[in-house]
Design an enzyme around this catalytic site. Structure first.
Site, PDB file in Angstrom:
ATOM      1  N   GLU A 145       0.922  -2.254  12.492  1.00  0.00           N
ATOM      2  CA  GLU A 145       1.206  -3.696  12.513  1.00  0.00           C
ATOM      3  C   GLU A 145       1.528  -4.225  13.907  1.00  0.00           C
ATOM      4  OE1 GLU A 145       4.153  -3.913   9.417  1.00  0.00           O
ATOM      5  OE2 GLU A 145       2.608  -4.121   7.876  1.00  0.00           O
TER       6      GLU A 145
ATOM      7  N   TRP B 269       0.829  -1.211   0.000  1.00  0.00           N
ATOM      8  CA  TRP B 269       0.000   0.000   0.000  1.00  0.00           C
ATOM      9  C   TRP B 269       0.861   1.258   0.000  1.00  0.00           C
ATOM     10  CZ3 TRP B 269      -1.642   3.012   4.751  1.00  0.00           C
ATOM     11  CH2 TRP B 269      -0.698   2.897   5.772  1.00  0.00           C
ATOM     12  N   ASP B 270       2.152   1.079   0.269  1.00  0.00           N
ATOM     13  CA  ASP B 270       3.094   2.194   0.284  1.00  0.00           C
ATOM     14  C   ASP B 270       2.921   3.049  -0.974  1.00  0.00           C
ATOM     15  OD1 ASP B 270       3.918   0.012   1.886  1.00  0.00           O
ATOM     16  OD2 ASP B 270       5.986   0.689   1.924  1.00  0.00           O
TER      17      ASP B 270
ATOM     18  N   LYS C 223       3.071   0.792  15.990  1.00  0.00           N
ATOM     19  CA  LYS C 223       4.303   0.806  15.205  1.00  0.00           C
ATOM     20  C   LYS C 223       4.335   2.056  14.326  1.00  0.00           C
ATOM     21  CE  LYS C 223       6.550  -2.193  11.777  1.00  0.00           C
ATOM     22  NZ  LYS C 223       6.266  -3.213  10.750  1.00  0.00           N
ATOM     23  N   GLN C 224       3.129   2.486  13.905  1.00  0.00           N
ATOM     24  CA  GLN C 224       3.054   3.565  12.915  1.00  0.00           C
ATOM     25  C   GLN C 224       1.698   4.254  12.981  1.00  0.00           C
ATOM     26  OE1 GLN C 224       3.073  -0.129  10.430  1.00  0.00           O
ATOM     27  NE2 GLN C 224       2.635   1.379   8.826  1.00  0.00           N
TER      28      GLN C 224
HETATM   29  O1  IFM Z   1       3.731  -1.419   4.014  1.00  0.00           O
HETATM   30  C1  IFM Z   1       4.660  -1.292   5.026  1.00  0.00           C
HETATM   31  C2  IFM Z   1       3.953  -1.438   6.344  1.00  0.00           C
HETATM   32  O2  IFM Z   1       2.997  -0.440   6.536  1.00  0.00           O
HETATM   33  C3  IFM Z   1       4.939  -1.407   7.480  1.00  0.00           C
HETATM   34  N1  IFM Z   1       5.895  -2.482   7.289  1.00  0.00           N
HETATM   35  C4  IFM Z   1       6.652  -2.334   6.061  1.00  0.00           C
HETATM   36  C5  IFM Z   1       5.736  -2.327   4.848  1.00  0.00           C
HETATM   37  C6  IFM Z   1       6.545  -2.104   3.570  1.00  0.00           C
HETATM   38  O3  IFM Z   1       7.132  -0.850   3.580  1.00  0.00           O
END
Ligand code: IFM
Length: 761
Positions: free
Chosen positions: A484, A357-358, A594-595
């Site tokens: 995640e 999805w990046d 994590k994000q």
């Molecule tokens: O898509 C990302 C995810 O959001 C976090 N882990 C790494 C992936 C690839 O960059």
């Protein structure tokens, strides 16, 4: 860091970590091929190097071992291949090989020239016998000839005249890099390419290899040329899948010997006959002066920078870092519908060349606003894998619609760990979101009728099948949001909003296409019924969005706030990133992100909540987010900007800008973090510039970070080229080309005819 177009390092460090990172930082790519910046002459025994050349979208299929064969789990995955090594060039003086680890390196530097599109290494070297040579090597992945990589190698004897020997190799026996201890790269090494045959023709070697399982073929060609007075040119010696050619030169003191090595790549995905294509391309490029390729490279980049100029006055280092990030985006993005943008671009093997999805949520916005044709191509790529997404939906148990895979190359699900893989259903909504964004930026309804709408209808169908009705609300269970560190939950706030937006646009497009008389072909193709549109609308309107009255925030999901908060105080620094030190289930039981997840929702779907809720939510999640993912700080910067938290916004922006150049995540050796690079662009344009692209139009709310004197960016909106300059006097919008257009500035609607000026707010 030096001047604004150049990223440069002097006095190169020879420790292994620095070398590996620089292999990534100075890689050359053009969206089709990517070559890591390995030293041509190699490294001494015992040095770890990731010597790789990659083709975007070229893959083999490999087994994914699942210890327990549960139904539907992916048992195979696609993996990007290291295709051949054409980098090796060795220079010998009296039998002594030039090496950065031998003799004496009197001076050394490396740089990337982002205006001319090449990387360079310059070394003044003293051999053990006292002979000195000046070596300057330029490397370029051509933007005008996507199949071509060139090494322009110049050796100048400094204090002698005499024999210089150059040996150039073409190696077809290569393998991918692996590290069994890091989940972010492949765990085992496997020979994916089987030599088929090699040929020598017209002074070039061609090596043809076949993949083990995917039925693909790749041909690489190498041609060496030299311009020096007296040279004995050896035959190309082809043995097995390795070719070598030797040149004995009588070099003169102070006169440069120029050795140019062309390498071409052709794969059977794009070219019917890979070998013929490689040969044709080799003939085409090696028959024109190299200066012509340099000129074309400059022209391509002049155009690129013209449409995507992003400049900061008042902080040159940061400006160069931001430019570096934008340059990596154009190096990484696929230029044909067979590929996308890998999480590491074409700079390394991290995440095996997979697309996530990046692309849609972090990188595509840059292209949508500056280079809509490239953005359209990204949608085309997803469209080309729509059938696979339909298959994937069936595997996941959906009777209808399409569910895009979490990570992939050609469309199959390549995620082996479903809790933070396939369960991230939001990827389907993200693809729909960026397809809509392309439409909002361009007004290209024809493309929507042809391809875009089909993606949106099919993903909308999947949401309706995935969700369920509970007490009059539409709910989505057992999914993972962007964060995640929290998996398999109910009603992830981001996911529900993202599904709602997808459903909204399915309804909207249905009406728009119907009104324009363009609905029939797509509706017929997928058997779309009016009753489905009613279902979409019902689910959209009743979408459940978690809200906590007491805290006045949106919980990340139904159970998130019931968990204990992670013990940050007693977590040692070296335990980050947590994913490398704690069992996933342990992490999942705590409030720790994590994000950006809910905070991302507050940016992307900002109109879903009032400012007060967003302010409280941001403050809450800010305390419990580790930013272990590189996709995080840029989003926190944007939302901090929105909330007027200037210092925080700037700090997060700085973290994101320097992530790879300073290797802050400690894994740049495996490749650049392309999503962060796109996010860094967004932190300026959407963050400081307050830009938003909505159904209601283009919105701006610029602020100037106090650390800067000014910044500028450009974008293309509905075919109009607009320049935005923000300085201490305020913001000036200039319509550089196209008809007058309505925009919104600080909430006020205005007509941009020539230029408009607004004081800062
Ligand atoms: O898509 C990302 C995810 O959001 C976090 N882990 C790494 C992936 C690839 O960059």
């Amino acid at each position: 860091m030096s001047e604004k177009w150049i990223y440069k390092i002097d006095d190169l460090k020879m420790d292994n970590e620095a070398l590996l990172v620089n292999e990534t930082i100075f890689h050359n790519a053009n969206g089709y091929i990517g070559v890591r910046s390995n030293f041509e002459e190699g490294y001494p025994e015992g040095y770890d190097t990731i010597r790789g050349s990659y083709i975007n979208g070229f893959y083999d299929i490999t087994e994914m071992k699942q210890a327990e064969k549960l139904f539907g789990m992916a048992e195979e995955k696609e993996t990007m291949l290291n295709v051949a090594d054409g980098q090796t060039i060795c220079v010998y003086l009296d039998g002594k090989k030039f090496s950065m680890f031998d003799g004496e390196v009197l001076s050394s530097s490396r740089w990337l020239d982002m205006q001319n599109g090449y990387t360079a290494r310059k070394v003044l070297w003293k051999a053990p016998n006292g002979k000195e040579v000046d070596i300057e090597i330029r490397r370029m992945a051509s933007f005008s000839h996507l199949q071509v990589f060139v090494i322009d190698y110049q050796v100048t004897p400094v204090n002698f005249s005499g024999e210089v020997i150059i040996e150039s190799e073409h190696q077809g026996n290569v393998r991918n890099y692996c590290n069994p201890n890091d989940p972010r790269v492949a765990g085992e090494s496997f020979q994916h390419l089987i030599p088929d045959h090699g040929v020598v023709e017209n002074g070039a070697s061609y090596l043809i290899t076949n993949t083990v399982s995917s039925g693909l073929q790749v041909c690489t060609g190498v041609k060496n040329t030299i311009s020096a007075g007296e040279t004995e040119t050896g035959e190309i010696v082809l043995e097995g899948h390795h070719a070598v050619q030797k040149f004995i030169i009588q070099a003169k003191q102070g006169e440069a010997v120029r050795f140019v090595k062309y390498m071409v790549f052709a794969d059977s995905i794009r070219y019917q006959d890979a070998q013929t294509s490689a040969k044709d391309e080799m003939e085409a490029v090696s028959s024109v002066p190299l200066e012509q390729l340099y000129k074309e490279q400059r022209e391509y980049l002049d155009k690129f920078w013209e449409s995507s100029a992003l400049e900061i006055d008042g902080d040159d280092a940061l400006c160069a870092a931001v430019r570096y990030n934008a340059y990596q985006l154009i190096q990484s993005v696929g230029k044909d519908p067979y590929c996308d943008i890998a999480a590491k671009g074409l700079s390394g093997e991290g995440y095996e060349g997979h697309y996530f999805w990046d692309t849609e949520m972090y990188m595509q916005p840059f292209f949508t606003l500056t280079n809509p044709e490239v953005s359209k191509n990204l949608v085309e790529y997803r469209y080309s894998t729509l059938d696979k997404a339909r298959e994937n939906a069936r595997i996941l148990g959906h009777k209808k619609g399409a569910a895009y895979p979490w990570r992939t190359i050609r469309g199959r699900e390549c995620s082996g760990y479903f809790p933070s893989g396939s369960a991230q259903y939001h990827i389907s909504g993200d693809i729909a979101y960026s397809t809509v964004a392309y439409y909002l930026a361009t007004g290209d309804l024809d493309f929507m009728a042809e391809k875009g709408a089909e993606i949106i209808f099919e993903t909308a169908r999947m949401w309706v099948d995935l969700g369920c009705w509970h007490k009059g609300t539409f709910q989505i269970h057992e999914v993972t949001g962007p964060d995640e560190y929290t998996c398999l939950v109910s009603n992830n706030y981001y996911t529900n909003l993202n599904a709602q937006y997808n459903l909204h646009w399915a309804v909207r497009l249905y009406k728009l296409l119907k009104e324009a008389g363009k609905l029939e072909p797509v509706a017929e193709r997928i058997g779309l019924q009016e009753s489905e549109i009613e279902e979409f609308e019902k689910a959209e309107k009743a979408m459940y969005l978690p809200y906590d009255e007491k805290l006045g925030i949106n919980p990340q999901d139904d159970s998130f706030l019931n968990k204990a908060v992670w013990d940050f105080e007693n977590t040692p620094k070296e335990d980050y990133p947590l994913l490398l030190h704690y069992h996933p289930m342990h992490i999942y039981r705590y409030q720790v992100c994590k994000q950006a997840d809910t905070v991302l929702a507050h940016f992307i779907f900002e109109d879903a909540q009032d400012m007060e809720t967003i302010r409280k939510s941001f403050a809450y999640y800010d305390k419990i987010t580790t930013h272990d993912s590189s996709l995080s700080t840029c989003i926190y910067s944007i939302v901090a900007s929105k909330l007027g938290l200037a210092d925080k916004a700037y700090e997060y922006f700085g973290d994101s800008a320097k992530l790879d150049l300073f290797n802050t995540h400690q894994n740049t050796k495996d490749g650049i973090h392309t999503a962060n690079m796109g996010g860094n662009y967004m932190a300026i344009v959407y963050g400081f510039g307050g830009f938003r692209l909505k159904e209601s139009g283009a919105w701006f709310a610029p602020a100037l970070p106090k650390q800067w004197d000014a910044y500028r960016f450009k974008l293309i909106y509905l075919g109009r080229h607009i320049q935005v300059v923000v300085n201490k006097e305020g913001t000036t919008f200039t319509l550089e080309s196209g008809e007058p257009v309505q925009i919104h500035v600080y909430g006020e609607e205005c007509l941009l005819e020539n230029s408009l000026h607004f004081p800062l707010k």
